[in-house]
Write a protein that holds these residues in place. Structure first.
Motif, short mmCIF file in Angstrom:
data_model
loop_
_atom_site.label_atom_id
_atom_site.label_comp_id
_atom_site.label_asym_id
_atom_site.label_seq_id
_atom_site.Cartn_x
_atom_site.Cartn_y
_atom_site.Cartn_z
N ALA A 1 2.35 1.71 -3.53
CA ALA A 1 1.96 1.95 -4.46
C ALA A 1 0.79 3.84 -4.20
CB ALA A 1 -0.20 1.14 -4.48
N TYR A 2 1.29 4.04 -3.33
CA TYR A 2 0.97 5.63 -3.19
C TYR A 2 2.05 6.40 -3.20
CZ TYR A 2 0.73 9.48 0.10
OH TYR A 2 0.33 10.84 0.53
N ASN B 1 4.19 5.76 -4.84
CA ASN B 1 4.76 5.81 -6.73
C ASN B 1 3.39 5.64 -7.96
OD1 ASN B 1 7.98 4.93 -5.92
ND2 ASN B 1 6.72 2.47 -5.59
N ASP B 2 2.86 6.65 -6.56
CA ASP B 2 1.75 7.16 -7.58
C ASP B 2 1.85 8.16 -8.43
OD1 ASP B 2 -1.27 8.49 -8.98
OD2 ASP B 2 -2.35 6.82 -7.66
N SER C 1 9.48 8.79 -6.92
CA SER C 1 9.28 7.43 -6.37
C SER C 1 9.71 6.20 -5.07
CB SER C 1 9.25 6.53 -7.67
OG SER C 1 11.53 6.68 -7.34
N THR D 1 1.02 -1.58 0.11
CA THR D 1 0.20 -0.48 -0.04
C THR D 1 1.07 0.69 0.36
OG1 THR D 1 -1.96 -1.16 1.16
CG2 THR D 1 -1.43 1.56 1.15
N VAL E 1 -0.18 10.93 -7.07
CA VAL E 1 0.53 12.28 -5.68
C VAL E 1 1.55 12.08 -5.67
CG1 VAL E 1 0.63 10.67 -3.23
CG2 VAL E 1 -1.22 10.01 -4.86
#
Length: 79
Positions: free
Chosen positions: A27-28, A30-31, A42, A24, A34
């Protein structure tokens, strides 16, 4: 003020990081949507693991980490 383990509402859980939060977190972090508003681009798996390990260690050493380091908590939406 007492330190708590978790705050839970109908739609949100606030708690300390756990090792299983790595996917999680990555994912956050590396978005691109965001990161656009943050100072990072990253995070690798090894960097994420180290970050979580540091947050877990910090929480054990600093009793007021809940108040002073609120960024060290993960937000976990429920609904």
């Amino acid at each position: 003020m007492s330190v708590f383990d978790k705050i839970e509402t109908e739609r949100l859980i606030l708690r300390r990081f756990r090792a299983e939060d790595l996917p999680t977190l990555l994912a956050y972090r590396n978005d691109p949507a965001v990161a656009r508003y943050q100072a990072w681009t990253s995070m690798s798996e090894s960097e994420g693991t180290l970050f979580i390990e540091e947050m877990i260690a910090l929480a054990k050493l600093v009793t007021n980490a809940v108040i002073d380091l609120c960024w060290a908590w993960i937000i976990n939406p429920v609904a």
